[in-house]
Design an enzyme around this catalytic site. Sequence first.
Site, mmCIF file in Angstrom:
data_model
loop_
_atom_site.group_PDB
_atom_site.id
_atom_site.type_symbol
_atom_site.label_atom_id
_atom_site.label_comp_id
_atom_site.label_asym_id
_atom_site.label_seq_id
_atom_site.Cartn_x
_atom_site.Cartn_y
_atom_site.Cartn_z
ATOM 1 N N CYS A 4 0.871 -1.186 0.000
ATOM 2 C CA CYS A 4 0.000 0.000 0.000
ATOM 3 C C CYS A 4 0.903 1.229 0.000
ATOM 4 C CB CYS A 4 -0.920 0.007 1.218
ATOM 5 S SG CYS A 4 -1.794 1.563 1.413
ATOM 6 N N ASP A 30 -0.039 16.304 -1.988
ATOM 7 C CA ASP A 30 -0.315 15.389 -3.099
ATOM 8 C C ASP A 30 0.789 15.541 -4.149
ATOM 9 O OD1 ASP A 30 -3.169 13.903 -4.213
ATOM 10 O OD2 ASP A 30 -1.574 14.314 -5.671
ATOM 11 N N HIS A 46 -4.505 1.266 8.282
ATOM 12 C CA HIS A 46 -4.900 0.930 6.912
ATOM 13 C C HIS A 46 -6.379 0.555 6.868
ATOM 14 C CE1 HIS A 46 -4.551 -0.377 2.735
ATOM 15 N NE2 HIS A 46 -5.485 -1.250 3.095
ATOM 16 N N ASN A 87 -12.590 10.365 -2.518
ATOM 17 C CA ASN A 87 -13.030 9.557 -3.652
ATOM 18 C C ASN A 87 -13.122 8.097 -3.219
ATOM 19 O OD1 ASN A 87 -12.918 11.845 -5.340
ATOM 20 N ND2 ASN A 87 -10.724 11.534 -5.665
ATOM 21 N N GLY A 93 -13.486 7.432 -8.534
ATOM 22 C CA GLY A 93 -12.141 7.785 -8.987
ATOM 23 C C GLY A 93 -11.055 7.490 -7.969
ATOM 24 N N THR A 95 -7.962 5.887 -6.576
ATOM 25 C CA THR A 95 -6.832 5.168 -7.176
ATOM 26 C C THR A 95 -5.921 4.532 -6.121
ATOM 27 O OG1 THR A 95 -5.481 7.178 -7.274
ATOM 28 C CG2 THR A 95 -6.807 6.645 -9.226
ATOM 29 N N HIS A 98 -6.439 3.170 0.278
ATOM 30 C CA HIS A 98 -6.191 3.480 1.692
ATOM 31 C C HIS A 98 -6.955 4.785 1.912
ATOM 32 C CE1 HIS A 98 -3.169 3.791 5.248
ATOM 33 N NE2 HIS A 98 -4.025 4.811 5.357
ATOM 34 N N HIS A 100 -8.396 8.212 2.287
ATOM 35 C CA HIS A 100 -7.702 9.502 2.320
ATOM 36 C C HIS A 100 -8.673 10.617 1.977
ATOM 37 C CE1 HIS A 100 -7.304 7.697 -1.690
ATOM 38 N NE2 HIS A 100 -7.381 8.923 -2.175
ATOM 39 N N HIS A 102 -8.754 14.433 0.391
ATOM 40 C CA HIS A 102 -8.078 15.508 -0.335
ATOM 41 C C HIS A 102 -8.539 16.836 0.270
ATOM 42 C CE1 HIS A 102 -6.950 13.046 -3.987
ATOM 43 N NE2 HIS A 102 -7.957 12.309 -3.544
HETATM 44 P P1 5GP Z 1 -7.430 9.149 -5.300
HETATM 45 O O1 5GP Z 1 -7.199 9.151 -6.794
HETATM 46 O O2 5GP Z 1 -7.386 7.736 -4.754
HETATM 47 O O3 5GP Z 1 -8.639 9.914 -4.842
HETATM 48 O O4 5GP Z 1 -6.230 9.948 -4.670
HETATM 49 C C1 5GP Z 1 -4.944 9.434 -4.588
HETATM 50 C C2 5GP Z 1 -4.002 10.616 -4.633
HETATM 51 O O5 5GP Z 1 -2.750 10.167 -4.186
HETATM 52 C C3 5GP Z 1 -3.806 11.201 -6.035
HETATM 53 O O6 5GP Z 1 -4.217 12.568 -6.041
HETATM 54 C C4 5GP Z 1 -2.304 11.036 -6.273
HETATM 55 O O7 5GP Z 1 -1.732 12.147 -6.930
HETATM 56 C C5 5GP Z 1 -1.742 10.847 -4.882
HETATM 57 N N1 5GP Z 1 -0.571 10.002 -4.824
HETATM 58 C C6 5GP Z 1 -0.419 8.759 -5.377
HETATM 59 N N2 5GP Z 1 0.794 8.265 -5.096
HETATM 60 C C7 5GP Z 1 1.421 9.211 -4.335
HETATM 61 C C8 5GP Z 1 2.727 9.281 -3.741
HETATM 62 O O8 5GP Z 1 3.552 8.373 -3.832
HETATM 63 N N3 5GP Z 1 3.024 10.413 -3.043
HETATM 64 C C9 5GP Z 1 2.123 11.440 -2.903
HETATM 65 N N4 5GP Z 1 2.524 12.510 -2.197
HETATM 66 N N5 5GP Z 1 0.903 11.404 -3.444
HETATM 67 C C10 5GP Z 1 0.555 10.308 -4.157
HETATM 68 ZN ZN ZN Z 2 -2.455 1.466 3.551
#
Ligand code: 5GP
Ligand code: ZN
Length: 114
Positions: A4, A30, A46, A87, A93, A95, A98, A100, A102
Amino acid sequence: MEDCVFCKIIKGEIPSEKIYEDDLVLSFKDINPGAPVHVLIIPKKHISSINDLTEEDSKVIAHVFMVAKEITKKLGIADTGYRIVSNTGENGGQTVPHVHFHLLGGRSLNWPPG
Ligand code: 5GP
Ligand code: ZN
């Protein structure tokens, strides 16, 4: 959890630009910012998605929002406004599996999102 990306950031195995950390949560910038301020706030535990939250996670999720409030002051966006988004799943959306949040600000944000 192994494999993860956010658990690896928590453990320091992947570097991040930390904004805030305590026993329960971590906040960091981010890597692909969508606004002048774009930080993520994550529980250290987690939890794969909002779908997997249990009653015992209530405390950490409430804490995320109290931390978010402090971060908006620290980063100077409390008065101009901001958005907090989580998300979830494919259509949402998500990705990184875990949980989180924003925190976005520093410019006027479109609504509804695309
Ligand atoms: P999601 O797409 O799941 O809503 O948000 C995941 C966010 O994690 C994305 O905005 C992506 O840019 C960020 N992200 C993914 N991998 C990393 C990383 O290794 N470091 C940081 N700082 N952000 C990450
Ligand atoms: Zn995790």
